[in-house]
Enzyme design. Structure first.
Site, mmCIF file in Angstrom:
data_model
loop_
_atom_site.group_PDB
_atom_site.id
_atom_site.type_symbol
_atom_site.label_atom_id
_atom_site.label_comp_id
_atom_site.label_asym_id
_atom_site.label_seq_id
_atom_site.Cartn_x
_atom_site.Cartn_y
_atom_site.Cartn_z
ATOM 1 N N ASN A 125 0.627 -1.176 -0.238
ATOM 2 C CA ASN A 125 0.249 -0.126 -0.265
ATOM 3 C C ASN A 125 1.049 1.398 -0.396
ATOM 4 O O ASN A 125 0.218 2.107 -0.842
ATOM 5 C CB ASN A 125 -1.514 0.074 1.181
ATOM 6 C CG ASN A 125 -2.149 -0.731 0.912
ATOM 7 O OD1 ASN A 125 -2.768 -0.165 -0.140
ATOM 8 N ND2 ASN A 125 -3.508 -1.088 1.612
ATOM 9 N N GLU A 158 -6.744 -7.317 5.120
ATOM 10 C CA GLU A 158 -5.700 -7.936 4.463
ATOM 11 C C GLU A 158 -6.271 -9.867 4.270
ATOM 12 O O GLU A 158 -5.374 -10.513 3.543
ATOM 13 C CB GLU A 158 -4.566 -7.348 3.449
ATOM 14 C CG GLU A 158 -3.267 -8.192 5.046
ATOM 15 C CD GLU A 158 -3.301 -6.912 6.212
ATOM 16 O OE1 GLU A 158 -2.494 -6.892 6.875
ATOM 17 O OE2 GLU A 158 -4.290 -6.392 6.011
#
Length: 342
Positions: free
Chosen positions: A224, A259
Site C-alpha cells: 500500500n 488483508e
C-alpha cells in the site's frame, strides 16, 4: 406457502420435524422449525431436494443456507401478494404519468383553440362600441385553462419524482440486503457470516471433519505504501475473485478483515485443507497487475496460509487461534507458504 392443516395434522408434522432436526443437529429456532415443518409436509418438493442435498454435503444445514432456503422456498411465496401490490403501484404511477402527459397535450390544444377563437372575436369586435359578453366569457375560460395546464404540468413533475424515488428505494433495499452478509470490496461473505457459521459448525462437536484456513496477503502494508491504497484494494479484489472461483461448496470463503481472509471447510480433512491452501497460494502468486500510470507489471504478490482442524473440546476461538498461529508460522518461515496447525 399456505398452512391449512388441522390441529392434529399440524401436531403430527411437528412431531416428525423435531426428531429430524435433532438427528441432523439443526438449531431449534423458528426459521428452522418452518423449514422442517415444510419438509415433513412435503408441500415444496424443491425444498426437500435442496435440504437432502445440503445434509449430504454438510452433515447438517448451516445457518446461512437455512436462511437462503427459507427465503427461496417459503418467503418468496408469501411475498407474492406484496410484490403484486408493489407492481400495481408502479403500474399505477406509470399509467398516471401517461394520462397526465395526454391531459397536458389536450389542455395545450384546448388552450390554443380558445386563444384563436378569442383573437377572431376580438377582430370582429373592433367596430363594436361595447365588448361582446361572449368574449369576456372566453377570456375567463382561457385564463382558467392556462391555470389547469400549469397545475397538470406540476402534477406530472411530481409523478416523475415519485418514479425516481421508487427506483432509488428499490435499489437501496437490494443493497441493504446484500450489505448484511457481504463484504463491499470483495463480494465475499463478511465476518458476521463467518462467526455465525463457525459457531454452528463447532457446536456440532467432533461428529464430522471441520477445517479452517486462514490466509494473509504478504507485506500488504508495504505494498500500500509503495503503490497506493487503490492498488491495494485491487489486490484484495483479485484475491476475493480467486477464492470465489476455487472455493466451491461446501467451502465457505469470507473476508476476515483487512488483508486477511478465511475459509471454512465442513467435511474437510486437514490434508484436503492443505491441498486447497496450496492451490490458492499458487494462484495468488500468479497474479499480475499492470499499473496504468507507468505500464509496469506488479508480480510480487504472495500470500501465506495457516490451516487447522477441529478437535474435541475446541471452541470457535480456539480453532481460530490455532489456524492463526499456523499462519504466523508460515510468515516466520519465509512467507508464500502453507503451514498446518493440525
Amino acid at each position: 406457502m399456505k398452512y391449512n392443516e388441522t390441529p392434529n395434522q399440524a401436531a403430527d408434522f411437528l412431531r416428525q420435524a423435531v426428531p429430524l432436526m435433532v438427528r441432523n443437529r439443526i438449531p431449534p429456532n423458528p426459521l428452522n422449525y418452518a423449514l422442517w415443518y415444510a419438509y415433513v409436509s412435503n408441500k415444496v418438493p424443491e425444498l426437500n431436494t435442496a435440504l437432502d442435498s445440503t445434509l449430504k454435503t454438510y452433515g447438517t444445514c448451516p445457518n446461512l443456507l437455512s436462511e437462503q432456503l427459507f427465503r427461496q422456498h417459503l418467503v418468496d411465496d408469501e411475498s407474492k401478494d406484496s410484490q403484486e401490490i408493489h407492481n400495481g403501484l408502479v403500474n399505477l404511477v406509470n399509467t398516471l404519468h401517461e394520462q397526465t402527459s395526454a391531459a397536458c397535450e389536450q389542455t395545450d390544444s384546448y388552450s390554443a383553440a380558445l386563444r384563436e377563437s378569442l383573437e377572431a372575436l376580438s377582430e370582429l369586435n373592433e367596430t363594436e362600441a361595447d365588448p361582446l359578453p361572449l368574449e369576456s366569457i372566453i377570456r375567463t375560460l382561457s385564463l382558467k385553462t392556462e391555470a389547469i395546464n400549469d397545475a397538470t404540468r406540476l402534477f406530472q413533475q411530481q409523478i416523475d419524482s415519485a418514479q425516481s424515488e421508487i427506483a432509488a428505494l428499490r435499489q437501496e433495499l437490494q443493497q441493504t440486503r446484500q450489505d448484511a452478509s457481504l463484504d463491499v470490496l470483495t463480494g465475499l461473505f463478511n465476518r458476521r457470516v463467518f462467526d455465525t457459521e463457525l459457531e454452528q459448525l463447532v457446536q456440532l462437536g467432533d461428529q464430522q471433519n471441520l477445517c479452517l484456513i486462514m490466509l494473509d496477503v504478504d507485506h500488504f502494508k508495504r505494498f500500500n505504501d509503495t503503490y497506493g491504497h487503490l492498488m491495494g484494494d485491487k489486490v484484495l479484489q483479485y484475491v476475493g475473485r480467486l477464492l470465489k472461483e476455487e472455493c466451491t461448496e461446501p467451502l465457505i470463503p469470507v473476508r476476515f478483515g483487512g488483508e486477511e481472509f478465511a475459509i471454512l471447510g465442513p467435511g474437510f480433512s486437514i490434508e484436503q485443507a492443505v491441498d486447497v491452501a496450496e492451490r490458492l497460494r499458487k494462484r495468488v502468486e500468479a497474479i499480475r497487475i499492470r499499473q496504468k500510470s507507468s505500464g509496469s507489471v506488479i508480480s510480487s504478490i504472495t500470500a501465506s496460509f495457516g490451516t487447522a482442524s477441529f478437535t474435541a473440546g475446541d471452541s470457535s476461538a480456539s480453532l481460530i487461534e490455532r489456524a492463526d498461529k499456523a499462519l504466523y508460522q508460515a510468515k516466520q518461515d519465509g512467507r508464500n507458504r502453507v503451514s498446518s496447525g493440525s
